[in-house]
Write a protein that holds these residues in place. Structure first.
Motif, PDB file in Angstrom:
ATOM      1  N   PRO A 173       0.822  -1.223   0.000  1.00 29.27           N
ATOM      2  CA  PRO A 173       0.000   0.000   0.000  1.00 29.27           C
ATOM      3  C   PRO A 173       0.854   1.270   0.000  1.00 29.27           C
ATOM      4  O   PRO A 173       0.514   2.247  -0.682  1.00 29.27           O
ATOM      5  CB  PRO A 173      -0.806  -0.131   1.304  1.00 29.27           C
ATOM      6  CG  PRO A 173      -0.859  -1.610   1.556  1.00 29.27           C
ATOM      7  CD  PRO A 173       0.476  -2.119   1.115  1.00 29.27           C
ATOM      8  N   GLU A 174       1.958   1.255   0.755  1.00 30.69           N
ATOM      9  CA  GLU A 174       2.853   2.423   0.769  1.00 30.69           C
ATOM     10  C   GLU A 174       3.489   2.625  -0.606  1.00 30.69           C
ATOM     11  O   GLU A 174       3.658   3.753  -1.072  1.00 30.69           O
ATOM     12  CB  GLU A 174       3.936   2.234   1.830  1.00 30.69           C
ATOM     13  CG  GLU A 174       3.430   2.233   3.264  1.00 30.69           C
ATOM     14  CD  GLU A 174       2.798   0.926   3.699  1.00 30.69           C
ATOM     15  OE1 GLU A 174       2.196   0.887   4.783  1.00 30.69           O
ATOM     16  OE2 GLU A 174       2.902  -0.063   2.932  1.00 30.69           O
ATOM     17  N   VAL A 176       2.201   1.889  -3.535  1.00 29.09           N
ATOM     18  CA  VAL A 176       1.231   2.471  -4.465  1.00 29.09           C
ATOM     19  C   VAL A 176       0.939   3.916  -4.101  1.00 29.09           C
ATOM     20  O   VAL A 176       0.740   4.763  -4.991  1.00 29.09           O
ATOM     21  CB  VAL A 176      -0.055   1.624  -4.483  1.00 29.09           C
ATOM     22  CG1 VAL A 176      -1.122   2.272  -5.349  1.00 29.09           C
ATOM     23  CG2 VAL A 176       0.252   0.214  -4.993  1.00 29.09           C
ATOM     24  N   ARG A 177       0.929   4.238  -2.809  1.00 31.43           N
ATOM     25  CA  ARG A 177       0.682   5.618  -2.417  1.00 31.43           C
ATOM     26  C   ARG A 177       1.767   6.555  -2.962  1.00 31.43           C
ATOM     27  O   ARG A 177       1.470   7.665  -3.421  1.00 31.43           O
ATOM     28  CB  ARG A 177       0.603   5.734  -0.899  1.00 31.43           C
ATOM     29  CG  ARG A 177       0.246   7.153  -0.432  1.00 31.43           C
ATOM     30  CD  ARG A 177       0.004   7.245   1.059  1.00 31.43           C
ATOM     31  NE  ARG A 177       1.203   6.915   1.827  1.00 31.43           N
ATOM     32  CZ  ARG A 177       1.309   5.836   2.595  1.00 31.43           C
ATOM     33  NH1 ARG A 177       0.295   4.990   2.680  1.00 31.43           N
ATOM     34  NH2 ARG A 177       2.405   5.615   3.275  1.00 31.43           N
ATOM     35  N   GLU A 178       3.012   6.122  -2.912  1.00 28.10           N
ATOM     36  CA  GLU A 178       4.095   6.935  -3.472  1.00 28.10           C
ATOM     37  C   GLU A 178       3.890   7.181  -4.955  1.00 28.10           C
ATOM     38  O   GLU A 178       4.087   8.298  -5.449  1.00 28.10           O
ATOM     39  CB  GLU A 178       5.437   6.232  -3.260  1.00 28.10           C
ATOM     40  CG  GLU A 178       5.959   6.288  -1.839  1.00 28.10           C
ATOM     41  CD  GLU A 178       7.379   5.749  -1.760  1.00 28.10           C
ATOM     42  OE1 GLU A 178       8.304   6.457  -2.213  1.00 28.10           O
ATOM     43  OE2 GLU A 178       7.558   4.631  -1.256  1.00 28.10           O
ATOM     44  N   GLY A 197       1.066   7.117  -6.519  1.00 29.11           N
ATOM     45  CA  GLY A 197      -0.081   8.005  -6.651  1.00 29.11           C
ATOM     46  C   GLY A 197       0.291   9.459  -6.429  1.00 29.11           C
ATOM     47  O   GLY A 197      -0.213  10.356  -7.132  1.00 29.11           O
ATOM     48  N   ASP A 198       1.171   9.725  -5.469  1.00 23.37           N
ATOM     49  CA  ASP A 198       1.598  11.109  -5.217  1.00 23.37           C
ATOM     50  C   ASP A 198       2.347  11.690  -6.416  1.00 23.37           C
ATOM     51  O   ASP A 198       2.157  12.866  -6.768  1.00 23.37           O
ATOM     52  CB  ASP A 198       2.499  11.152  -3.980  1.00 23.37           C
ATOM     53  CG  ASP A 198       1.744  10.861  -2.698  1.00 23.37           C
ATOM     54  OD1 ASP A 198       0.501  10.951  -2.704  1.00 23.37           O
ATOM     55  OD2 ASP A 198       2.403  10.527  -1.681  1.00 23.37           O
ATOM     56  N   PHE A 236      -4.401  -1.621  -5.444  1.00 26.36           N
ATOM     57  CA  PHE A 236      -4.497  -0.489  -4.512  1.00 26.36           C
ATOM     58  C   PHE A 236      -4.573   0.874  -5.205  1.00 26.36           C
ATOM     59  O   PHE A 236      -4.586   1.903  -4.524  1.00 26.36           O
ATOM     60  CB  PHE A 236      -3.294  -0.480  -3.567  1.00 26.36           C
ATOM     61  CG  PHE A 236      -3.181  -1.692  -2.683  1.00 26.36           C
ATOM     62  CD1 PHE A 236      -4.066  -1.890  -1.637  1.00 26.36           C
ATOM     63  CD2 PHE A 236      -2.203  -2.648  -2.903  1.00 26.36           C
ATOM     64  CE1 PHE A 236      -3.977  -3.007  -0.822  1.00 26.36           C
ATOM     65  CE2 PHE A 236      -2.091  -3.767  -2.096  1.00 26.36           C
ATOM     66  CZ  PHE A 236      -2.983  -3.954  -1.052  1.00 26.36           C
ATOM     67  N   TYR A 296      -6.168   6.554  -5.843  1.00 27.38           N
ATOM     68  CA  TYR A 296      -5.259   7.570  -6.379  1.00 27.38           C
ATOM     69  C   TYR A 296      -5.510   7.828  -7.859  1.00 27.38           C
ATOM     70  O   TYR A 296      -4.713   8.521  -8.509  1.00 27.38           O
ATOM     71  CB  TYR A 296      -3.810   7.122  -6.169  1.00 27.38           C
ATOM     72  CG  TYR A 296      -3.522   6.712  -4.751  1.00 27.38           C
ATOM     73  CD1 TYR A 296      -3.351   7.661  -3.741  1.00 27.38           C
ATOM     74  CD2 TYR A 296      -3.458   5.357  -4.401  1.00 27.38           C
ATOM     75  CE1 TYR A 296      -3.108   7.270  -2.427  1.00 27.38           C
ATOM     76  CE2 TYR A 296      -3.222   4.959  -3.097  1.00 27.38           C
ATOM     77  CZ  TYR A 296      -3.053   5.916  -2.114  1.00 27.38           C
ATOM     78  OH  TYR A 296      -2.813   5.517  -0.821  1.00 27.38           O
TER      79      TYR A 296
END
Length: 495
Positions: A374-375, A377-379, A381-382, A407, A411
């Motif tokens: 998850p972390e 994919v969040r990166e 997405g940012d 995930f 995003y």
């Protein structure tokens, strides 16, 4: 025996939601969305299982892993039933089941959805069926492993063969590797077994049924120029995170079941060789050991032999233990220590915060591949939020692409593309895609695709865990050298 299997299943279920998805589970989910008779690196069975679980609840990791728990539990039950076929009573059956349940390999593959767990289950079930086929194959003699039933000269019942063919066919639809033990067993029967078990129309029916089930996958492979061979060569060359050198292949055989169980399966191997009707199993073990060693196989490829060997060793051991409670307590303590050690190393027992700097990741590579997605994919997405509306994502491997599919929705990430294994078959980005966010691909490889390459950062899971994605580069790639349909063959890589 059955209470051991129940306890084993309960432990796996209790830990099924810890850490997170394995990279292969993310890949199976992606493949399940694109059903086919075959993929570059596997038959269709496991992706279809993932698809079925996702159809029920796409958010539930325990549900996705439930089939793996059932398959691993079947291995434990088969071990107890094999001990019964060898003539063991309740004590021997429980001991065999407990020994297999305590094994590092069985716990490890039972924790995540994978082709390996269904392969192990198919192999165990085939071993049990073969034992039932062989139990009356040789007239009685002065044997060291005795049948649970009186041995007579009556004809062997060949009707087990169709069941063997069905299980073999389904097993081949899960993992083509099963062809090696199947071929080794037939060869061993011709050399040291009772040949009359092969001289029946039921054997031909079993071969035909297994082949019929396997043919659609073989057709897909042939139609796509046999990519499985290239994947196999890459794994043998060390491309997989769990590839083994020849020395490590041999050394790890003593760790698959746990070092404490080595004397038990070693004794079982010796006992089976002394019994004429069961010599097929030691010879099969030896053949597969040589084949996998010479072809660069992974250590776990031989894992399906050990439940049979442990069951064979458990029967005389239980007889020696008799009614002596002290002896049983000592044997139980050894199995318990083996089980606890296996669980600590191959189940997510430790908190994630304890993983960095511990020997855990060096011993269990897969643990690191179940954290940080998850972390990750969040990166991505940012970074994607600062790019144009038509950006396309290109990843280095299927785990990265699968994670983005799983995930990426919060995003607003587009469907990813990758040249890795089955993702390459699923097609390139559209020719209109001129701004590409790349994940894990080094600059020199990107230079073959585009002329303008801009660094966009590096992946950091924020957990201090050195897994395959940690510190991998991110780039924005523009000014493509050619349309994507022309570039796509260059992006293909199997392994």
């Amino acid at each position: 025996m059955y209470w051991v299997a129940g306890l084993f299943a309960a432990v796996l279920v209790a830990f099924s939601n810890r850490y997170g998805y394995h990279r292969d589970e993310l890949y199976f989910l992606a493949a399940g969305k694109r059903p086919a008779w075959g993929y570059a690196d596997q038959p269709p069975f496991t992706p279809l299982v993932a698809r079925a679980a996702s159809a029920i609840d796409p958010e539930s990791l325990p549900l996705l892993r439930a089939p793996a728990v059932l398959a691993a539990t079947l291995v434990v039950v088969c071990a107890g039933l094999m001990a019964r076929e060898f003539g063991g009573g309740r004590g021997a059956q429980t001991l065999a089941a407990a020994a297999v349940a305590s094994a590092a390999l069985v716990q490890g593959v039972g924790h995540t959805l994978s082709t390996a767990v269904f392969h192990l289950a198919a192999w165990s079930l085939l071993g049990l069926l073969l034992l039932r086929l062989l139990r009356d194959a040789v007239p009685g003699s002065d044997v060291t492993v005795r049948s649970a039933r009186p041995v007579t000269d009556r004809r062997v019942d060949p009707r087990w063969w169709p069941a063997i063919g069905l299980v073999a066919g389904l097993g081949l639809l899960n993992k083509s590797l099963l062809i090696f033990p199947a071929a080794a067993v037939v060869f061993a029967l011709l050399v040291v077994g009772s040949r009359k078990v092969l001289a029946t129309k039921y054997f031909a029916a079993a071969v035909g049924l297994a082949t019929l089930l396997w043919v659609p996958y073989l057709w897909w492979q042939a139609d796509n120029r046999w990519p499985q061979w290239e994947v196999g060569r890459a794994i043998a060359g060390g491309s997989s995170g769990t590839s083994d050198s020849p020395i490590m292949f041999v050394v790890l055989q003593f760790g698959l079941m746990g070092p404490l169980l080595t004397p038990l399966w070693g004794y079982g191997l010796w006992r089976l060789w002394r019994e004429p009707r069961y010599r097929v199993f030691p010879l099969t073990y030896g053949l597969l050991l040589v084949v996998f060693l010479l072809t660069g196989g992974k250590a776990y490829y031989l894992g399906g032999m050990y439940p049979i060997l442990l069951a064979a060793g458990a029967v005389p051991l239980a007889a020696w233990l008799g009614r002596a409670r002290g002896r049983w307590a000592a044997a139980g303590a050894i199995v318990t220590v083996n089980a606890i050690g296996s669980a600590v190393l191959f189940l997510p027992v430790l908190p994630v915060s304890a993983l960095p700097g511990s020997p855990m990741l060096a011993i269990n590579y897969d643990a690191g591949e179940t954290v940080g997605w998850p972390e990750f994919v969040r990166e991505i997405g940012d970074i994607r939020a600062g790019l144009g509306p038509d950006v396309t994502i290109l990843t280095d491997n299927y785990g990265e692409a699968g994670a983005i599919e799983r995930f990426g929705a919060p995003y607003d990430l587009p469907a990813p593309h990758s040249g890795h294994n089955a993702y390459w078959w699923w097609g390139p980005p559209p020719d209109t895609a001129t701004e590409i966010l790349t994940v894990g691909i080094e600059r020199d490889r990107l230079a073959e695709l585009c002329t303008a390459i801009e660094p966009a950062g590096r992946i950091d899971n924020g957990l201090g865990i050195d897994n395959d994605e940690q510190d991998e580069p991110l780039f924005v790639c523009r000014e493509l050298r050619a349309p994507w349909h022309e570039l796509w063959p260059r992006a293909k890589h199997l392994g």
